[in-house]
Design a protein around this motif. Structure first.
Motif, PDB file in Angstrom:
ATOM      1  N   LEU A   1      35.845  31.921  -3.939  1.00  0.00           N
ATOM      2  CA  LEU A   1      36.726  30.765  -3.848  1.00  0.00           C
ATOM      3  C   LEU A   1      38.175  31.188  -3.605  1.00  0.00           C
ATOM      4  O   LEU A   1      38.609  32.248  -4.055  1.00  0.00           O
ATOM      5  N   PRO A   2      38.951  30.341  -2.919  1.00  0.00           N
ATOM      6  CA  PRO A   2      40.382  30.595  -2.826  1.00  0.00           C
ATOM      7  C   PRO A   2      41.005  30.678  -4.221  1.00  0.00           C
ATOM      8  O   PRO A   2      40.511  30.063  -5.170  1.00  0.00           O
ATOM      9  N   MET A   3      42.074  31.424  -4.345  1.00  0.00           N
ATOM     10  CA  MET A   3      42.716  31.613  -5.644  1.00  0.00           C
ATOM     11  C   MET A   3      44.222  31.641  -5.458  1.00  0.00           C
ATOM     12  O   MET A   3      44.739  32.367  -4.607  1.00  0.00           O
ATOM     13  N   ASP A   4      44.932  30.858  -6.266  1.00  0.00           N
ATOM     14  CA  ASP A   4      46.382  30.840  -6.187  1.00  0.00           C
ATOM     15  C   ASP A   4      46.958  30.554  -7.573  1.00  0.00           C
ATOM     16  O   ASP A   4      47.610  29.532  -7.797  1.00  0.00           O
ATOM     17  N   PRO A   5      46.738  31.464  -8.536  1.00  0.00           N
ATOM     18  CA  PRO A   5      47.267  31.249  -9.879  1.00  0.00           C
ATOM     19  C   PRO A   5      48.778  31.377  -9.910  1.00  0.00           C
ATOM     20  O   PRO A   5      49.380  32.062  -9.072  1.00  0.00           O
ATOM     21  N   SER A   6      49.384  30.728 -10.898  1.00  0.00           N
ATOM     22  CA  SER A   6      50.851  30.704 -10.958  1.00  0.00           C
ATOM     23  C   SER A   6      51.450  32.086 -11.178  1.00  0.00           C
ATOM     24  O   SER A   6      52.602  32.333 -10.815  1.00  0.00           O
ATOM     25  N   ASN A   7      50.690  33.003 -11.778  1.00  0.00           N
ATOM     26  CA  ASN A   7      51.229  34.332 -12.085  1.00  0.00           C
ATOM     27  C   ASN A   7      50.752  35.413 -11.124  1.00  0.00           C
ATOM     28  O   ASN A   7      50.809  36.595 -11.427  1.00  0.00           O
ATOM     29  N   CYS A   8      50.263  35.017  -9.944  1.00  0.00           N
ATOM     30  CA  CYS A   8      49.846  36.010  -8.948  1.00  0.00           C
ATOM     31  C   CYS A   8      50.111  35.457  -7.555  1.00  0.00           C
ATOM     32  O   CYS A   8      49.221  34.856  -6.929  1.00  0.00           O
ATOM     33  N   ALA A   9      51.323  35.660  -7.073  1.00  0.00           N
ATOM     34  CA  ALA A   9      51.703  35.104  -5.774  1.00  0.00           C
ATOM     35  C   ALA A   9      50.924  35.731  -4.629  1.00  0.00           C
ATOM     36  O   ALA A   9      50.730  35.114  -3.576  1.00  0.00           O
ATOM     37  N   GLU A  10      50.451  36.969  -4.818  1.00  0.00           N
ATOM     38  CA  GLU A  10      49.750  37.676  -3.736  1.00  0.00           C
ATOM     39  C   GLU A  10      48.254  37.393  -3.711  1.00  0.00           C
ATOM     40  O   GLU A  10      47.558  37.789  -2.764  1.00  0.00           O
ATOM     41  N   CYS A  11      47.737  36.742  -4.753  1.00  0.00           N
ATOM     42  CA  CYS A  11      46.282  36.603  -4.878  1.00  0.00           C
ATOM     43  C   CYS A  11      45.655  35.815  -3.739  1.00  0.00           C
ATOM     44  O   CYS A  11      44.550  36.130  -3.282  1.00  0.00           O
ATOM     45  N   ALA A  12      46.345  34.784  -3.271  1.00  0.00           N
ATOM     46  CA  ALA A  12      45.761  33.945  -2.223  1.00  0.00           C
ATOM     47  C   ALA A  12      45.422  34.767  -0.985  1.00  0.00           C
ATOM     48  O   ALA A  12      44.322  34.661  -0.426  1.00  0.00           O
ATOM     49  N   GLN A  13      46.370  35.587  -0.538  1.00  0.00           N
ATOM     50  CA  GLN A  13      46.131  36.382   0.655  1.00  0.00           C
ATOM     51  C   GLN A  13      45.151  37.514   0.382  1.00  0.00           C
ATOM     52  O   GLN A  13      44.374  37.909   1.275  1.00  0.00           O
ATOM     53  N   ARG A  14      45.149  38.050  -0.830  1.00  0.00           N
ATOM     54  CA  ARG A  14      44.174  39.084  -1.170  1.00  0.00           C
ATOM     55  C   ARG A  14      42.744  38.560  -1.054  1.00  0.00           C
ATOM     56  O   ARG A  14      41.847  39.280  -0.609  1.00  0.00           O
ATOM     57  N   VAL A  15      42.526  37.309  -1.470  1.00  0.00           N
ATOM     58  CA  VAL A  15      41.188  36.724  -1.346  1.00  0.00           C
ATOM     59  C   VAL A  15      40.779  36.641   0.117  1.00  0.00           C
ATOM     60  O   VAL A  15      39.644  36.964   0.487  1.00  0.00           O
ATOM     61  N   VAL A  16      41.711  36.209   0.975  1.00  0.00           N
ATOM     62  CA  VAL A  16      41.420  36.120   2.410  1.00  0.00           C
ATOM     63  C   VAL A  16      41.004  37.488   2.946  1.00  0.00           C
ATOM     64  O   VAL A  16      40.010  37.624   3.682  1.00  0.00           O
ATOM     65  N   ALA A  17      41.759  38.523   2.572  1.00  0.00           N
ATOM     66  CA  ALA A  17      41.457  39.871   3.063  1.00  0.00           C
ATOM     67  C   ALA A  17      40.103  40.361   2.558  1.00  0.00           C
ATOM     68  O   ALA A  17      39.339  40.997   3.296  1.00  0.00           O
ATOM     69  N   PHE A  18      39.785  40.062   1.306  1.00  0.00           N
ATOM     70  CA  PHE A  18      38.503  40.483   0.734  1.00  0.00           C
ATOM     71  C   PHE A  18      37.342  39.738   1.387  1.00  0.00           C
ATOM     72  O   PHE A  18      36.355  40.347   1.836  1.00  0.00           O
ATOM     73  N   ASP A  19      37.466  38.416   1.470  1.00  0.00           N
ATOM     74  CA  ASP A  19      36.382  37.619   2.056  1.00  0.00           C
ATOM     75  C   ASP A  19      36.105  38.026   3.505  1.00  0.00           C
ATOM     76  O   ASP A  19      34.956  37.970   3.969  1.00  0.00           O
ATOM     77  N   ALA A  20      37.154  38.419   4.225  1.00  0.00           N
ATOM     78  CA  ALA A  20      36.977  38.781   5.633  1.00  0.00           C
ATOM     79  C   ALA A  20      36.085  40.000   5.816  1.00  0.00           C
ATOM     80  O   ALA A  20      35.458  40.172   6.868  1.00  0.00           O
ATOM     81  N   GLN A  21      35.982  40.845   4.798  1.00  0.00           N
ATOM     82  CA  GLN A  21      35.193  42.070   4.923  1.00  0.00           C
ATOM     83  C   GLN A  21      33.749  41.920   4.431  1.00  0.00           C
ATOM     84  O   GLN A  21      32.925  42.814   4.631  1.00  0.00           O
ATOM     85  N   ILE A  22      33.452  40.815   3.800  1.00  0.00           N
ATOM     86  CA  ILE A  22      32.122  40.661   3.202  1.00  0.00           C
ATOM     87  C   ILE A  22      31.004  40.598   4.252  1.00  0.00           C
ATOM     88  O   ILE A  22      29.951  41.225   4.067  1.00  0.00           O
ATOM     89  N   PRO A  23      31.141  39.853   5.362  1.00  0.00           N
ATOM     90  CA  PRO A  23      30.029  39.801   6.317  1.00  0.00           C
ATOM     91  C   PRO A  23      29.623  41.160   6.874  1.00  0.00           C
ATOM     92  O   PRO A  23      28.438  41.474   6.978  1.00  0.00           O
ATOM     93  N   ALA A  24      30.615  41.992   7.233  1.00  0.00           N
ATOM     94  CA  ALA A  24      30.282  43.312   7.764  1.00  0.00           C
ATOM     95  C   ALA A  24      29.604  44.170   6.698  1.00  0.00           C
ATOM     96  O   ALA A  24      28.653  44.907   6.981  1.00  0.00           O
ATOM     97  N   TRP A  25      30.097  44.070   5.475  1.00  0.00           N
ATOM     98  CA  TRP A  25      29.453  44.821   4.385  1.00  0.00           C
ATOM     99  C   TRP A  25      28.010  44.358   4.212  1.00  0.00           C
ATOM    100  O   TRP A  25      27.093  45.189   4.110  1.00  0.00           O
ATOM    101  N   ALA A  26      27.799  43.053   4.175  1.00  0.00           N
ATOM    102  CA  ALA A  26      26.450  42.526   3.964  1.00  0.00           C
ATOM    103  C   ALA A  26      25.505  42.988   5.074  1.00  0.00           C
ATOM    104  O   ALA A  26      24.350  43.350   4.818  1.00  0.00           O
TER     105      ALA A  26
END
Length: 412
Positions: A172-197
């Motif tokens: 799921l997307p994530m954007d907690p108040s105490n992690c400004a970078e988390c939203a983009q980190r999720v995008v980067a992680f999710d983008a690599q999952i299909p190739a890994w799978a």
């Protein structure tokens, strides 16, 4: 996942209302038709054991599991057993709540500390629903490290059961108040999952990617930018249902007819609305849930037939398209279209006639002056080897298509 805000249990009244909607879906014929063919035609010799594996999004209380369980029951998939070493938590409705959702846990810690083998030994799952990595992303652990942990865990699953089937979520997307970078980190992680799978999937033990990212809004579908609220759990259940129903149909009979155009064996990519039926071959790589996604892999083999609530497509010699309605409600329905390449292609276009699309994903949607809808492939899912498949989905803005809509697939 339990790092910031306290867990907020979904409102009991809304959860019950969501389940009533699922019941209405069944009555309308989306999830379960009036015909006997809507339920599995032959029960498996023993229940299919399904392990929900994750962090607090899965387990605290993870009421998407309650919605998913009851949706499966309503659709006739009753020969199943949700398993895990953790007990059920309150979701205001009866359901099989056993799970392996450990609040605050990291995938890398599960792997590094070899925690998974004991859980597998205690529960012997046939299918694993894995939504993991949120805490790792929050901790700024590199995607490569998280996916290395995934690889180790899949190996441990196969040591437990060589034919285990894994549904792994693009989280799921994530954007907690105490992690400004988390939203983009999720995008980067999710983008690599299909190739890994695609790299770890096998014909005997397929790894299927379930896109939990697309269409999920952390602002409106979570209580704190991380944990899903009532709207969020409904979206999660809706995304898990089609690929899990497809696996259950293979293990426990044919639900709602045989599959029309489902990609087979292994599907590593977007699984939203995958048709439930028998299949052959392997398919790897569709959506990463965002425009940064990648597509990898090939497929050998396709399947054919017809599905209650779905319409087989027609197409050029280069590709075919088949539609499956996964759920419906008063005033709308969710459907998926599986595009299968008959020869190697670099792009595809599917034209839908007789449908009003209110929302779509994993394709570029254009409504034409005559009312038809044209869907063009994205850069990451247009290139398909001969026999490979990919899936796009949409929400139809009316009741389930009656009469059935028509589909054509062409390659520009």
């Amino acid at each position: 996942m339990s790092r910031s805000a306290p867990h907020v249990r979904p409102a009991q009244a809304l959860l019950l209302a969501l389940l009533l909607v699922l019941g209405a879906v069944a009555a309308l014929g989306g999830a379960r038709t009036a015909s006997a063919s809507a339920a599995p035609s032959a029960a498996a010799a023993h229940p299919v054991r399904v392990m929900p594996l994750g962090d607090s999004i899965t387990g605290s209380p993870g009421c998407w599991r309650a919605l998913l369980w009851n949706q499966l029951q309503d659709a006739g998939y009753t020969n199943i057993d949700f398993v895990g070493t953790l007990p059920p938590q309150g979701c205001a409705v009866p359901y099989d709540g056993d799970n392996e959702g450990h609040g605050g846990i990291l995938a890398t810690n599960i792997a590094n500390q070899n925690q998974l083998p004991a859980w597998l030994a205690a529960t012997s799952p046939d299918v694993v629903l894995m939504h993991l990595g949120t805490n790792d992303v929050w901790s700024n652990i590199a995607p490569a490290q998280i996916l290395a942990a995934f690889t180790k865990m899949v190996g441990q699953m196969r040591d437990s059961n060589p034919a285990i089937q894994v549904l792994v979520a693009q989280i799921l997307p994530m954007d907690p108040s105490n992690c400004a970078e988390c939203a983009q980190r999720v995008v980067a992680f999710d983008a690599q999952i299909p190739a890994w799978a695609a790299s770890v999937s096998t014909a005997q033990s397929p790894v299927t990617v379930v896109d939990q990212w697309t269409g999920f809004d952390d602002a409106t579908d979570t209580v704190d930018g991380v944990h899903p609220n009532d709207a969020g759990i409904a979206k999660m259940a809706a995304r898990w249902y089609p690929p899990l129903a497809a696996l259950l149909s293979q293990d426990g009979g044919t639900a709602g007819g045989t599959s029309a155009g489902t990609s087979a064996g292994t599907s590593a990519g977007t699984s939203v609305g995958t048709s439930s039926g028998t299949s052959v071959g392997t398919s790897a790589g569709t959506s990463a849930g965002t425009s940064t996604g990648t597509s990898v892999g090939t497929s050998a083999g396709t399947s054919a037939g017809s599905t209650a609530g779905s319409t087989g497509g027609t197409g050029s010699p280069a590709c075919t398209a088949a539609l499956t309605v996964s759920s419906s409600w008063q005033g709308g329905y969710q459907a998926a279209v599986t595009v299968t390449a008959q020869q190697a292609i670099t792009s595809w276009t599917v034209t839908l006639t007789g449908v009003v699309v209110s929302q779509g994903w994993s394709g570029t949607f254009v409504t034409n002056p005559d009312g038809s809808v044209t869907v063009h492939s994205e850069p990451w899912n247009g290139t398909l080897a001969a026999g490979a498949s990919t899936t796009f989905g949409f929400i139809g803005g009316s009741t389930a298509p009656t009469p059935p809509l028509t589909l054509t697939c062409t390659t520009p």
